[in-house]
Design an enzyme around this catalytic site. Structure first.
Site, mmCIF file in Angstrom:
data_model
loop_
_atom_site.group_PDB
_atom_site.id
_atom_site.type_symbol
_atom_site.label_atom_id
_atom_site.label_comp_id
_atom_site.label_asym_id
_atom_site.label_seq_id
_atom_site.Cartn_x
_atom_site.Cartn_y
_atom_site.Cartn_z
ATOM 1 C CG ASN A 198 54.574 25.105 13.219
ATOM 2 O OD1 ASN A 198 55.166 24.833 14.258
ATOM 3 N ND2 ASN A 198 54.508 24.270 12.204
ATOM 4 C CD GLU A 295 58.774 14.744 15.258
ATOM 5 O OE1 GLU A 295 58.552 14.744 14.032
ATOM 6 O OE2 GLU A 295 58.478 13.794 15.992
ATOM 7 C CB CYS A 329 56.144 20.224 9.893
ATOM 8 S SG CYS A 329 55.070 19.484 11.137
ATOM 9 C CD GLU A 509 57.939 15.836 19.256
ATOM 10 O OE1 GLU A 509 57.377 16.547 18.400
ATOM 11 O OE2 GLU A 509 58.586 16.286 20.217
HETATM 12 N N1 LIG Z 1 58.196 17.811 12.075
HETATM 13 C C1 LIG Z 1 57.584 18.614 12.920
HETATM 14 O O1 LIG Z 1 56.952 18.172 13.885
HETATM 15 C C2 LIG Z 1 57.636 20.111 12.728
HETATM 16 C C3 LIG Z 1 56.730 20.902 13.433
HETATM 17 C C4 LIG Z 1 56.788 22.284 13.240
HETATM 18 C C5 LIG Z 1 57.711 22.845 12.381
HETATM 19 N N2 LIG Z 1 58.569 22.057 11.718
HETATM 20 C C6 LIG Z 1 59.530 22.644 10.784
HETATM 21 O O2 LIG Z 1 60.123 23.800 11.344
HETATM 22 C C7 LIG Z 1 60.432 24.745 10.342
HETATM 23 C C8 LIG Z 1 59.866 26.090 10.690
HETATM 24 O O3 LIG Z 1 60.224 26.430 11.984
HETATM 25 P P1 LIG Z 1 61.397 27.454 12.308
HETATM 26 O O4 LIG Z 1 61.510 28.467 11.229
HETATM 27 O O5 LIG Z 1 61.196 27.919 13.707
HETATM 28 O O6 LIG Z 1 62.675 26.500 12.226
HETATM 29 P P2 LIG Z 1 64.170 26.822 12.665
HETATM 30 O O7 LIG Z 1 64.949 25.613 12.352
HETATM 31 O O8 LIG Z 1 64.611 28.115 12.116
HETATM 32 O O9 LIG Z 1 64.093 27.046 14.245
HETATM 33 C C9 LIG Z 1 63.570 26.074 15.102
HETATM 34 C C10 LIG Z 1 64.094 26.306 16.501
HETATM 35 O O10 LIG Z 1 65.491 26.095 16.505
HETATM 36 C C11 LIG Z 1 66.150 27.190 17.117
HETATM 37 N N3 LIG Z 1 67.484 27.300 16.525
HETATM 38 C C12 LIG Z 1 67.862 27.986 15.424
HETATM 39 N N4 LIG Z 1 69.181 27.800 15.181
HETATM 40 C C13 LIG Z 1 69.637 26.973 16.150
HETATM 41 C C14 LIG Z 1 70.901 26.405 16.448
HETATM 42 N N5 LIG Z 1 71.987 26.673 15.706
HETATM 43 N N6 LIG Z 1 71.018 25.600 17.509
HETATM 44 C C15 LIG Z 1 69.943 25.308 18.282
HETATM 45 N N7 LIG Z 1 68.711 25.825 18.056
HETATM 46 C C16 LIG Z 1 68.557 26.639 17.005
HETATM 47 C C17 LIG Z 1 65.237 28.355 16.822
HETATM 48 O O11 LIG Z 1 65.491 29.429 17.700
HETATM 49 C C18 LIG Z 1 63.883 27.715 17.023
HETATM 50 O O12 LIG Z 1 63.548 27.635 18.388
HETATM 51 C C19 LIG Z 1 59.844 24.189 9.071
HETATM 52 O O13 LIG Z 1 60.829 23.563 8.304
HETATM 53 C C20 LIG Z 1 58.852 23.158 9.573
HETATM 54 O O14 LIG Z 1 58.555 22.160 8.651
HETATM 55 C C21 LIG Z 1 58.564 20.703 11.885
HETATM 56 C C1 LIG Z 2 48.687 19.087 14.489
HETATM 57 N N1 LIG Z 2 49.258 18.993 13.148
HETATM 58 C C2 LIG Z 2 48.382 19.674 12.204
HETATM 59 C C3 LIG Z 2 49.355 17.593 12.741
HETATM 60 C C4 LIG Z 2 50.553 19.661 13.094
HETATM 61 C C5 LIG Z 2 51.618 19.110 13.972
HETATM 62 C C6 LIG Z 2 52.858 19.996 14.116
HETATM 63 C C7 LIG Z 2 53.531 20.304 12.836
HETATM 64 O O1 LIG Z 2 53.827 21.371 12.378
#
Ligand SMILES: NC(=O)c1ccc[n+]([C@@H]2O[C@H](COP(=O)([O-])OP(=O)(O)OC[C@H]3O[C@@H](n4cnc5c(N)ncnc54)[C@H](O)[C@@H]3O)[C@@H](O)[C@H]2O)c1
Ligand SMILES: C[N+](C)(C)CCCC=O
Length: 535
Positions: A198, A295, A329, A509
């Site tokens: 994202n 995260e 997220c 972070e």
């Molecule tokens: N808290 C935050 O800062 C934050 C920011 C952005 C997105 N998110 C969360 O991420 C999710 C959406 O992103 P997504 O669909 O890419 O998530 P995801 O967990 O499917 O994938 C995230 C990353 O992990 C890798 N990955 C997948 N399986 C793995 C494994 N077994 N071992 C190591 N790496 C692996 C993927 O290739 C990708 O690069 C949502 O739940 C969102 O809330 C959190």
């Molecule tokens: C910059 N925002 C909007 C806080 C998003 C941070 C990354 C989370 O998905």
């Protein structure tokens, strides 16, 4: 008409010096870096990326096993943007070894020396902000105005950690008899970053900037859905003067991620993604006693009291739900509204939501682009259907949107959706949808809403709108979340720590505190007298 850009297919020079297998480097690496100006002319539906997307040893590296290639789609058109070839064991090993050799040099520089190079990287990003933003839009589907903000946050993050690098220091502790101890803040070594799709460019910097400021090297794996911009960052770091190998990019999905997490030369994994994957990453890291930052996801509450400034609360609710097509997220997707103001709130929020311009993400006037993939779009539509079956009322949106421009007819667009008649037990209220869907829930009292807001396994963010200053701080104290926004939502300057409570994550972070997650403390004890005659 699709136009192929770059990717001349020029010959390659197998001069890789990292220990281990040799990989082909593209000629690009010997030319002035970056084909970024090409992105300036990119319009939606024209970009095809042919250059290799891996980067280690200071150059782009061609993938080894192209039989595993998968198409990556441009969200706004559904066209193939590039091919993703996952890195295997040998490639991951080469990238990590390259990082380790750079770490040995980088960690010996003073903070001032590191800062100077990082500031140059920030300057280059700032200068090329619009081209990078356009590349990000082509790959991610978000609106250009949002992508520009992401790139601004990115160079600001590097500037911020460059500013901190020279200040890293230890403590001097006096001991009896003139003896003393001191502490040294030392880097961890090779850190792995694994990112979500994202905020592809920004997340790579949220991880690499503090890591580099502390003297670490990084191997970064972007999401396989957004492989394009991390390698641009690698080139920018190189151009700024970091040692070859300091920031490396390996492409791939789960398998490549697992290879990174298991590698014995890796000291730390910083992961952004979903909760289920975060758990796996933590398990893998635990086997090697590696540090983790996680995260993860969220289902954050936004609480709107009747004494709020309503116009701001409505704008806040839109900010909390519809940035990046709702794929954020920390979004405040459970919008609790005090019953007395529910009708006015709903009328205004629906009016504003219907007015959101959905369409070509590269148009300046667009405020909502395309979702990341077709399956993600279908998943979100599935959540909306299920919400209807469970009794929610769709007040607007929630349908596939087909813009009038024929080139966008296969894009993954949805009309932003507001759901009324929601209850806490509905799936749309309990689970992270990751799409443009706001669930509105009435409440009566502060005590009740706090209990309901906290009744979730997530704890990434939260928000409150009220004019009552005491209530605002009381609510902030009692919400179980890593961030609470008072009278705003989703603003995240780099100076401010970001991360989750409960299953939304571990570590932070941004902010000064992140230094602690990319460094370790060594204690040096100095005896100024004789050793005690004890035995
Ligand atoms: N808290 C935050 O800062 C934050 C920011 C952005 C997105 N998110 C969360 O991420 C999710 C959406 O992103 P997504 O669909 O890419 O998530 P995801 O967990 O499917 O994938 C995230 C990353 O992990 C890798 N990955 C997948 N399986 C793995 C494994 N077994 N071992 C190591 N790496 C692996 C993927 O290739 C990708 O690069 C949502 O739940 C969102 O809330 C959190
Ligand atoms: C910059 N925002 C909007 C806080 C998003 C941070 C990354 C989370 O998905």
């Amino acid at each position: 008409m699709p136009v192929a850009r770059g990717g001349s297919g020029d010959s390659i020079e197998p001069t890789h010096t990292a220990k281990g297998p040799e990989f082909e480097k593209t000629k690009m690496a010997q030319q002035p870096l970056l084909s970024l100006p090409e992105f300036q002319n990119v319009s939606t539906g024209t970009l095809v990326v042919k250059e290799p997307l891996n980067f280690w040893g200071g150059a782009r590296v061609k993938p080894k096993d192209t039989t595993k290639s998968e198409p990556v789609y441009e969200p706004a058109t559904g066209r193939v943007l590039c091919d993703l070839v996952p890195c295997g064991e040998e490639e991951v090993d080469a990238a990590i070894k390259s990082a380790h050799s750079a770490y040995l040099k980088w960690s010996k520089l003073s903070g001032m020396e590191r800062a100077r190079i990082m500031l140059e990287a920030a300057r280059i990003i700032r200068e090329r902000r619009d081209e990078i933003a356009r590349a990000e839009v082509a790959n991610n589907g978000k609106s250009i105005t949002e992508a520009q903000v992401d790139i601004d946050i990115s160079w600001q993050t590097i500037e911020y950690y460059a500013g901190i690098a020279p200040t890293l220091s230890g403590q001097h502790i006096q001991l009896p008899g003139g003896s003393f101890a001191y502490t040294r803040r030392e880097p961890l070594g090779v850190c792995v970053g694994i990112g979500a799709w994202n905020y592809p460019f920004q997340l790579a910097i949220w991880k690499s900037a503090p890591a580099m400021a502390c003297g670490n090297a990084m191997v970064y794996k972007p999401s396989p859905m957004t492989p394009v911009t991390a390698v641009i960052l690698a080139e920018i770091y190189k151009e700024a003067g970091v040692p070859d190998g300091l920031f490396n990019v390996v492409q791939g999905g789960a398998e490549t991620g697992e290879l990174l997490c298991h590698h014995p030369m890796v000291a730390k994994v910083s992961f952004t993604g979903s909760v289920p994957t975060g758990k796996k990453v933590m398990e893998m890291a635990a086997k090697g006693v590696k540090q983790v930052t996680l995260e993860l996801g969220g289902k954050s509450p936004l609480i709107i009291f009747k004494d709020c400034e309503l116009e701001n609360a409505i704008k806040g609710a839109l900010m909390a739900n519809f940035l990046t097509q709702g794929q954020v997220c920390c979004n405040g997707t459970r919008v609790f509204v005090q019953r007395e103001i529910l009708p006015q709130f709903l009328e205004a929020v629906v009016k504003r939501t219907k007015a959101i311009t959905v369409g070509d993400p590269l148009c300046e006037k667009t405020r909502m682009g395309a979702l990341i993939t077709k399956p993600q779009m279908e998943k979100v539509l599935g959540f909306i259907n299920q919400a209807k079956e469970q009794g929610a009322k769709v007040l607007c949106g929630g349908e596939r949107f087909v813009p009038s421009d024929p080139k966008l007819k296969d894009g993954y667009f949805l009309s932003p959706c507001v759901l009324d008649n929601c209850r806490d037990d509905m799936t749309c209220v309990k689970e992270e949808i990751f799409g443009p869907v706001m669930s509105v829930l009435p409440f009566d009292t502060e005590e009740e809403v706090l209990q309901r807001a906290n009744n979730t396994t997530f704890g990434l963010a939260s928000g409150v709108f009220t004019r009552d200053i005491a209530r605002a701080h009381r609510v902030a104290e009692n919400l179980q979340a890593g961030t609470c926004y008072i009278n705003n939502y989703n603003i995240s300057p780099v100076e401010v720590p970001f991360g989750g409570y409960k299953m939304s994550g571990i570590g932070r972070e941004n902010g000064q505190v992140t230094i602690e997650y990319y460094s370790q403390l060594k204690t040096v004890v100095v005896e100024m007298g004789d050793v005690e005659d004890y035995f």
